[in-house]
Design a protein around this motif. Sequence first.
Motif, PDB file in Angstrom:
ATOM      1  N   ARG A  41     -35.474 -50.370  -8.932  1.00 37.67           N
ATOM      2  CA  ARG A  41     -35.646 -49.490  -7.773  1.00 37.67           C
ATOM      3  C   ARG A  41     -35.167 -48.076  -8.092  1.00 37.67           C
ATOM      4  NH1 ARG A  41     -33.373 -53.075  -2.637  1.00 37.67           N
ATOM      5  NH2 ARG A  41     -34.960 -54.702  -2.740  1.00 37.67           N
ATOM      6  N   HIS A  57     -44.173 -45.463   1.402  1.00 35.38           N
ATOM      7  CA  HIS A  57     -43.180 -46.543   1.488  1.00 35.38           C
ATOM      8  C   HIS A  57     -43.664 -47.738   0.671  1.00 35.38           C
ATOM      9  CE1 HIS A  57     -40.594 -49.653   3.151  1.00 35.38           C
ATOM     10  NE2 HIS A  57     -39.834 -48.694   3.667  1.00 35.38           N
ATOM     11  N   VAL A  58     -42.794 -48.200  -0.214  1.00 34.97           N
ATOM     12  CA  VAL A  58     -43.208 -49.215  -1.178  1.00 34.97           C
ATOM     13  C   VAL A  58     -43.691 -50.493  -0.502  1.00 34.97           C
ATOM     14  CG1 VAL A  58     -40.892 -50.195  -1.507  1.00 34.97           C
ATOM     15  CG2 VAL A  58     -42.536 -50.288  -3.379  1.00 34.97           C
ATOM     16  N   LYS A  59     -43.204 -50.777   0.675  1.00 38.24           N
ATOM     17  CA  LYS A  59     -43.574 -52.014   1.346  1.00 38.24           C
ATOM     18  C   LYS A  59     -44.568 -51.766   2.481  1.00 38.24           C
ATOM     19  CE  LYS A  59     -41.116 -56.229   2.461  1.00 38.24           C
ATOM     20  NZ  LYS A  59     -39.737 -56.709   2.667  1.00 38.24           N
ATOM     21  N   THR A  60     -44.245 -50.842   3.349  1.00 36.81           N
ATOM     22  CA  THR A  60     -45.102 -50.654   4.528  1.00 36.81           C
ATOM     23  C   THR A  60     -46.255 -49.689   4.271  1.00 36.81           C
ATOM     24  OG1 THR A  60     -43.889 -48.777   5.448  1.00 36.81           O
ATOM     25  CG2 THR A  60     -43.068 -50.959   6.004  1.00 36.81           C
ATOM     26  N   ARG A  61     -46.194 -48.990   3.132  1.00 32.64           N
ATOM     27  CA  ARG A  61     -47.240 -48.034   2.741  1.00 32.64           C
ATOM     28  C   ARG A  61     -47.321 -46.816   3.658  1.00 32.64           C
ATOM     29  NH1 ARG A  61     -52.144 -51.307   0.192  1.00 32.64           N
ATOM     30  NH2 ARG A  61     -50.976 -53.002  -0.734  1.00 32.64           N
ATOM     31  N   LYS A  62     -46.347 -46.649   4.476  1.00 35.87           N
ATOM     32  CA  LYS A  62     -46.373 -45.494   5.385  1.00 35.87           C
ATOM     33  C   LYS A  62     -46.187 -44.204   4.579  1.00 35.87           C
ATOM     34  CE  LYS A  62     -45.098 -43.719   9.725  1.00 35.87           C
ATOM     35  NZ  LYS A  62     -45.482 -44.002  11.066  1.00 35.87           N
ATOM     36  N   LYS A  80     -27.252 -34.994  10.699  1.00 37.25           N
ATOM     37  CA  LYS A  80     -27.178 -36.407  11.070  1.00 37.25           C
ATOM     38  C   LYS A  80     -28.307 -37.195  10.387  1.00 37.25           C
ATOM     39  CE  LYS A  80     -26.714 -39.319  15.139  1.00 37.25           C
ATOM     40  NZ  LYS A  80     -27.062 -39.458  16.557  1.00 37.25           N
ATOM     41  N   LYS A  81     -29.470 -36.568  10.375  1.00 32.80           N
ATOM     42  CA  LYS A  81     -30.636 -37.204   9.769  1.00 32.80           C
ATOM     43  C   LYS A  81     -30.440 -37.352   8.253  1.00 32.80           C
ATOM     44  CE  LYS A  81     -35.608 -36.742  10.412  1.00 32.80           C
ATOM     45  NZ  LYS A  81     -36.665 -35.886  10.955  1.00 32.80           N
ATOM     46  N   LYS A  84     -28.050 -40.159   7.678  1.00 38.84           N
ATOM     47  CA  LYS A  84     -28.655 -41.460   7.994  1.00 38.84           C
ATOM     48  C   LYS A  84     -29.501 -41.952   6.829  1.00 38.84           C
ATOM     49  CE  LYS A  84     -32.473 -41.892  10.446  1.00 38.84           C
ATOM     50  NZ  LYS A  84     -33.364 -41.712  11.593  1.00 38.84           N
ATOM     51  N   TRP A  85     -30.345 -41.082   6.313  1.00 33.43           N
ATOM     52  CA  TRP A  85     -31.253 -41.503   5.244  1.00 33.43           C
ATOM     53  C   TRP A  85     -30.528 -41.723   3.924  1.00 33.43           C
ATOM     54  CZ3 TRP A  85     -35.353 -43.949   6.380  1.00 33.43           C
ATOM     55  CH2 TRP A  85     -36.044 -43.658   7.554  1.00 33.43           C
ATOM     56  N   PHE A  87     -27.506 -42.782   3.672  1.00 31.16           N
ATOM     57  CA  PHE A  87     -26.796 -44.051   3.862  1.00 31.16           C
ATOM     58  C   PHE A  87     -27.726 -45.240   3.603  1.00 31.16           C
ATOM     59  CE2 PHE A  87     -25.372 -47.512   6.706  1.00 31.16           C
ATOM     60  CZ  PHE A  87     -24.104 -47.707   6.212  1.00 31.16           C
ATOM     61  N   ARG A  88     -28.878 -45.230   4.293  1.00 30.20           N
ATOM     62  CA  ARG A  88     -29.815 -46.345   4.149  1.00 30.20           C
ATOM     63  C   ARG A  88     -30.407 -46.415   2.739  1.00 30.20           C
ATOM     64  NH1 ARG A  88     -34.049 -45.746   9.115  1.00 30.20           N
ATOM     65  NH2 ARG A  88     -32.662 -46.221  10.831  1.00 30.20           N
ATOM     66  N   LYS A  91     -28.128 -47.283  -0.266  1.00 27.03           N
ATOM     67  CA  LYS A  91     -27.817 -48.717  -0.261  1.00 27.03           C
ATOM     68  C   LYS A  91     -29.003 -49.528  -0.780  1.00 27.03           C
ATOM     69  CE  LYS A  91     -24.287 -50.003   2.983  1.00 27.03           C
ATOM     70  NZ  LYS A  91     -24.046 -50.640   4.282  1.00 27.03           N
ATOM     71  N   TRP A  92     -30.201 -49.155  -0.379  1.00 26.78           N
ATOM     72  CA  TRP A  92     -31.387 -49.896  -0.843  1.00 26.78           C
ATOM     73  C   TRP A  92     -31.612 -49.659  -2.334  1.00 26.78           C
ATOM     74  CZ3 TRP A  92     -36.168 -48.773  -3.086  1.00 26.78           C
ATOM     75  CH2 TRP A  92     -37.102 -49.828  -3.084  1.00 26.78           C
TER      76      TRP A  92
ATOM     77  N   CYS B  47     -40.670 -45.796   9.391  1.00 29.07           N
ATOM     78  CA  CYS B  47     -41.032 -46.630   8.231  1.00 29.07           C
ATOM     79  C   CYS B  47     -42.277 -47.484   8.480  1.00 29.07           C
ATOM     80  CB  CYS B  47     -39.877 -47.551   7.845  1.00 29.07           C
ATOM     81  SG  CYS B  47     -38.473 -46.686   7.123  1.00 29.07           S
ATOM     82  N   GLU B  74     -34.988 -54.512   3.498  1.00 28.90           N
ATOM     83  CA  GLU B  74     -34.810 -53.055   3.561  1.00 28.90           C
ATOM     84  C   GLU B  74     -33.504 -52.792   4.295  1.00 28.90           C
ATOM     85  OE1 GLU B  74     -37.220 -50.722   2.519  1.00 28.90           O
ATOM     86  OE2 GLU B  74     -38.340 -52.433   1.763  1.00 28.90           O
ATOM     87  N   ASN B  75     -32.932 -51.634   4.058  1.00 30.76           N
ATOM     88  CA  ASN B  75     -31.775 -51.250   4.866  1.00 30.76           C
ATOM     89  C   ASN B  75     -32.262 -50.355   6.001  1.00 30.76           C
ATOM     90  OD1 ASN B  75     -29.514 -49.521   5.830  1.00 30.76           O
ATOM     91  ND2 ASN B  75     -28.390 -50.838   4.443  1.00 30.76           N
ATOM     92  N   GLN B 145     -49.552 -54.563   8.733  1.00 26.76           N
ATOM     93  CA  GLN B 145     -50.019 -53.165   8.898  1.00 26.76           C
ATOM     94  C   GLN B 145     -51.036 -53.117  10.035  1.00 26.76           C
ATOM     95  OE1 GLN B 145     -48.332 -51.460   6.893  1.00 26.76           O
ATOM     96  NE2 GLN B 145     -48.031 -52.632   5.046  1.00 26.76           N
TER      97      GLN B 145
END
Lengths: 113, 173
Positions: A41, A57-62, A80-81, A84-85, A87-88, A91-92, B47, B74-75, B145
Amino acid sequence: MKTGQTLLTLCLAGTIFISISAGQINADRGKQLWYAKTDGRSCTSCHGDNPANSGKHVKTRKNIKPMALSINPERYQDDKKIEKWFFRNCKWTFGRECNVQEKADILTWLSSQ
Amino acid sequence: MSLNRSMVAGSILMAGILAFSLYGIGQIWASSKNQTDPLYVEECGSCHLAYPAQLLPPRSWQIIMSQLDDHFDENAELDTESRQAIEAYLAEANQSTNGSYRKLRRNLGKQTPLRITELPYFIHEHDEIPSRLIKANDKVGSLSQCNACHKSAEQGNFDEDNIFIPGFGRWDD
């Protein structure tokens, strides 16, 4: 909440200021972190190799808008944004939170792109 | 003269009542149609599609919201304030479940699905679509999706009239 945010901003600004004073912020190190792979990753998994381009996005393709500030000036306006990102996504990607130094390095590199 | 006045006053009153009723009906319609809460869309929709709250029963959302640190690998952790606000929204939005969503809960029994794609009704509705149009379709990839084919999914509309499978075309069940 407001006080918390202000404190956080002050701490961040303070740390970044101290780091700058000590000459410690390093955009190249930020770039290395951007491409660093941990268990397959990396930031590029979703954001793509070139921060000037849109990611997916690797999973949702967004679709994810470019991270390069020159292409997408809306980035990095909201502390804040940003937190937030980081942090998430740290971790991922790395399986742990990023420290202030790493965040400053990456932000500096992306802001210069 | 006074009769005319009464008639005018009566007409105004009636028009007022009618307008008020229409407004009320409009509000109910709007609240059942428009499930989008700005915070929900911002936090969850960044997301993936901000799936309409009514697609899962409240007990499913409770579990999903309690394990955001491992949100389908996912986190998706939120600060406590945002998480609680979204939990409240999901619970509230679920109270206005109208007829078209109720069928999604068919044959669910006591199951607590964490994926919309696990709902018996969902499986029944999608089981005839060949996988080349979904998994092997680069523009779709997965049944999760929704908006790849349901063009009005973001508005909570999954009607057959609005289905268009990329690379295939309209889908008529």
